[in-house]
Design a protein around this motif. Structure first.
Motif, PDB file in Angstrom:
ATOM      1  N   UNK A  95      27.869 -24.187  46.650  1.00  0.00           N
ATOM      2  CA  UNK A  95      29.003 -24.099  47.578  1.00  0.00           C
ATOM      3  C   UNK A  95      30.260 -24.699  46.960  1.00  0.00           C
ATOM      4  N   UNK A  96      30.119 -25.868  46.319  1.00  0.00           N
ATOM      5  CA  UNK A  96      31.273 -26.522  45.704  1.00  0.00           C
ATOM      6  C   UNK A  96      31.772 -25.755  44.481  1.00  0.00           C
ATOM      7  N   UNK A  97      30.861 -25.182  43.704  1.00  0.00           N
ATOM      8  CA  UNK A  97      31.262 -24.521  42.461  1.00  0.00           C
ATOM      9  C   UNK A  97      31.804 -23.114  42.712  1.00  0.00           C
ATOM     10  N   UNK A  98      31.111 -22.336  43.528  1.00  0.00           N
ATOM     11  CA  UNK A  98      31.515 -20.949  43.755  1.00  0.00           C
ATOM     12  C   UNK A  98      32.658 -20.833  44.760  1.00  0.00           C
ATOM     13  N   UNK A  99      32.804 -21.861  45.626  1.00  0.00           N
ATOM     14  CA  UNK A  99      33.840 -21.820  46.640  1.00  0.00           C
ATOM     15  C   UNK A  99      33.398 -21.045  47.865  1.00  0.00           C
ATOM     16  N   UNK A 100      34.130 -21.190  48.982  1.00  0.00           N
ATOM     17  CA  UNK A 100      33.792 -20.450  50.209  1.00  0.00           C
ATOM     18  C   UNK A 100      33.795 -18.947  49.960  1.00  0.00           C
ATOM     19  N   UNK A 101      32.716 -18.297  50.375  1.00  0.00           N
ATOM     20  CA  UNK A 101      32.591 -16.845  50.212  1.00  0.00           C
ATOM     21  C   UNK A 101      32.778 -16.427  48.748  1.00  0.00           C
ATOM     22  N   UNK A 102      32.321 -17.292  47.838  1.00  0.00           N
ATOM     23  CA  UNK A 102      32.397 -17.010  46.386  1.00  0.00           C
ATOM     24  C   UNK A 102      33.827 -16.744  45.904  1.00  0.00           C
ATOM     25  N   UNK A 106      34.454 -33.880  37.877  1.00  0.00           N
ATOM     26  CA  UNK A 106      35.207 -34.172  39.104  1.00  0.00           C
ATOM     27  C   UNK A 106      34.437 -33.846  40.387  1.00  0.00           C
ATOM     28  N   UNK A 107      33.338 -33.124  40.289  1.00  0.00           N
ATOM     29  CA  UNK A 107      32.509 -32.862  41.457  1.00  0.00           C
ATOM     30  C   UNK A 107      32.967 -31.732  42.344  1.00  0.00           C
ATOM     31  N   UNK A 108      34.000 -31.005  41.964  1.00  0.00           N
ATOM     32  CA  UNK A 108      34.491 -29.897  42.791  1.00  0.00           C
ATOM     33  C   UNK A 108      35.314 -28.932  41.942  1.00  0.00           C
ATOM     34  N   UNK A 109      35.444 -27.715  42.434  1.00  0.00           N
ATOM     35  CA  UNK A 109      36.260 -26.694  41.772  1.00  0.00           C
ATOM     36  C   UNK A 109      37.183 -26.078  42.827  1.00  0.00           C
ATOM     37  N   UNK A 110      38.480 -26.035  42.551  1.00  0.00           N
ATOM     38  CA  UNK A 110      39.436 -25.404  43.470  1.00  0.00           C
ATOM     39  C   UNK A 110      39.953 -24.103  42.851  1.00  0.00           C
ATOM     40  N   UNK A 111      40.604 -23.284  43.674  1.00  0.00           N
ATOM     41  CA  UNK A 111      41.169 -22.045  43.148  1.00  0.00           C
ATOM     42  C   UNK A 111      42.260 -22.331  42.114  1.00  0.00           C
ATOM     43  N   UNK A 112      42.939 -23.465  42.258  1.00  0.00           N
ATOM     44  CA  UNK A 112      43.958 -23.846  41.270  1.00  0.00           C
ATOM     45  C   UNK A 112      43.308 -24.150  39.922  1.00  0.00           C
ATOM     46  N   UNK A 113      42.142 -24.819  39.944  1.00  0.00           N
ATOM     47  CA  UNK A 113      41.417 -25.083  38.693  1.00  0.00           C
ATOM     48  C   UNK A 113      41.069 -23.768  37.994  1.00  0.00           C
TER      49      UNK A 113
END
Length: 361
Positions: free
Chosen positions: A14-21, A69-76
């Motif tokens: 969930x954290x890596x792929x993001x909401x709805x991939x 960092x434990x998370x991936x954002x769309x900006x990353x």
């Protein structure tokens, strides 16, 4: 087509792929020629080998970022895609002569002059702070000019790009257009956006526009400004009025690079309105420090028929001018079909007007 499978270990999907991939969707959108599928803890990549290698590099960087960092954002995701594009360009530079390249495109392609006159335009812009580029449709005036502007920005020769066009309809009235000012004028500026999207990755272009590093605006917005430390391009200048073009040219700051593009054969102004470009060419032709480049049908880089169309219209214009020049003088003074015949006028040498017989009765 090649296929590669990457297995995600010790990663929260969930954290890596993001909401709805959404992170994977964003990565897939950056490489439309490939296919990226996420199932469970596996990511399957299908496409050409060079593209798969780039996607694999980005995913490896994202995995490292997640573990740190434990998370991936769309900006990353956007930042790592942009970084991969920069590395790809550096690899291409190593195999292509830098002298031939104007700039590298958003997908790693090489953008360079394709004809002698396009190369002359590149050289003239390098030597002059103000350059007029003239020629028919399809000769690459706009595309080469935008590429030169992007190169100047990437090389830090300027701090911003300002591109403008007069908002003039091409021989038809579109009536009322809905939306705010940007939505109203964007259709007129679409060719500029198309060129920029070829040369700058989508996320980076969005960043440039949001921060006013790249500004695209109608000509009317230029009044009162001083355009300094910028690469400034006026496209479709044949559709400016004399006062508009004078206003634009006098905005030029001491550290600006300015280009004016136009096509004499496609003036969309009202019939009685003089083109500011044609007037400027007459007035500025002998001013030192201004460069002039004339493109011809030989420089057309669109479909081969475009070149033939330009030639055909040129022949037609020349023949029309010859016909007008050789037309007998008497043809120019033919009486109007509603005019009275000479028999209605006195023939006895009198200069009096014909009698109105109704008044005599």
């Amino acid at each position: 087509m090649v296929e590669k499978i990457i297995t995600l270990e010790n990663v929260s999907l969930v954290e890596f792929l993001g909401p709805d991939n959404q992170n994977i969707r964003q990565l897939a959108a950056a490489f439309p020629g490939s296919k990226i599928i996420s199932r469970g803890n596996e990511i399957k990549i299908q496409g050409q080998m060079p593209v798969i290698a780039r996607i694999n590099e980005i995913l490896s960087s994202l995995i490292e970022h997640y573990h740190q960092y434990g998370a991936i954002t769309d900006r990353n995701v956007s930042e790592y895609i942009a970084a991969a594009d920069d590395e790809q360009q550096e690899r291409i530079i190593a195999t292509v002569s830098p002298a031939d390249v104007i700039v590298f495109g958003a997908k790693g392609g090489v953008i360079k002059a394709k004809t002698p006159n396009q190369q002359k335009l590149v050289d003239t812009v390098m030597k002059h702070d103000l350059t007029f580029a003239l020629g028919p449709a399809g000769t690459g005036k706009t595309y080469v000019s935008v590429a030169l502007a992007v190169r100047a920005l990437k090389n830090k020769e300027v701090k911003k790009i300002i591109i403008s066009r007069p908002v003039v309809e091409a021989g038809e009235s579109l009536g009322f257009l809905p939306g705010d000012m940007k939505e109203k004028v964007d259709p007129y500026l679409r060719p500029i956006y198309d060129a920029l999207e070829d040369m700058i990755p989508a996320e980076k272009l969005k960043f440039y526009q949001e921060n006013k590093i790249i500004e695209i605006a109608p000509l009317a917005y230029m009044r009162g400004r001083t355009l300094n430390n910028a690469f400034v391009l006026l496209d479709e200048a044949q559709n400016t009025t004399p006062s508009q073009l004078k206003m634009f040219l006098t905005r030029m700051g001491p550290t600006a690079k300015v280009m004016v593009n136009g096509d004499r054969s496609q003036i969309d102004l009202p019939t009685k309105q003089k083109s500011g470009l044609l007037q400027a060419l007459d007035i500025l032709r002998d001013v030192r420090g201004i460069g002039f480049v004339e493109m011809t049908a030989e420089d057309v880089v669109r479909h081969r028929l475009v070149k033939e169309i330009v030639y055909a219209y040129d022949r037609y214009d020349v023949q029309t001018q010859r016909d007008q020049a050789t037309r007998p003088t008497r043809d120019l003074y033919r009486p109007h079909p509603d005019s009275r015949p000479e028999s209605d006028f006195p023939t006895n040498g009198s200069t009096s007007l014909p009698v109105n017989r109704e008044q005599q009765l």
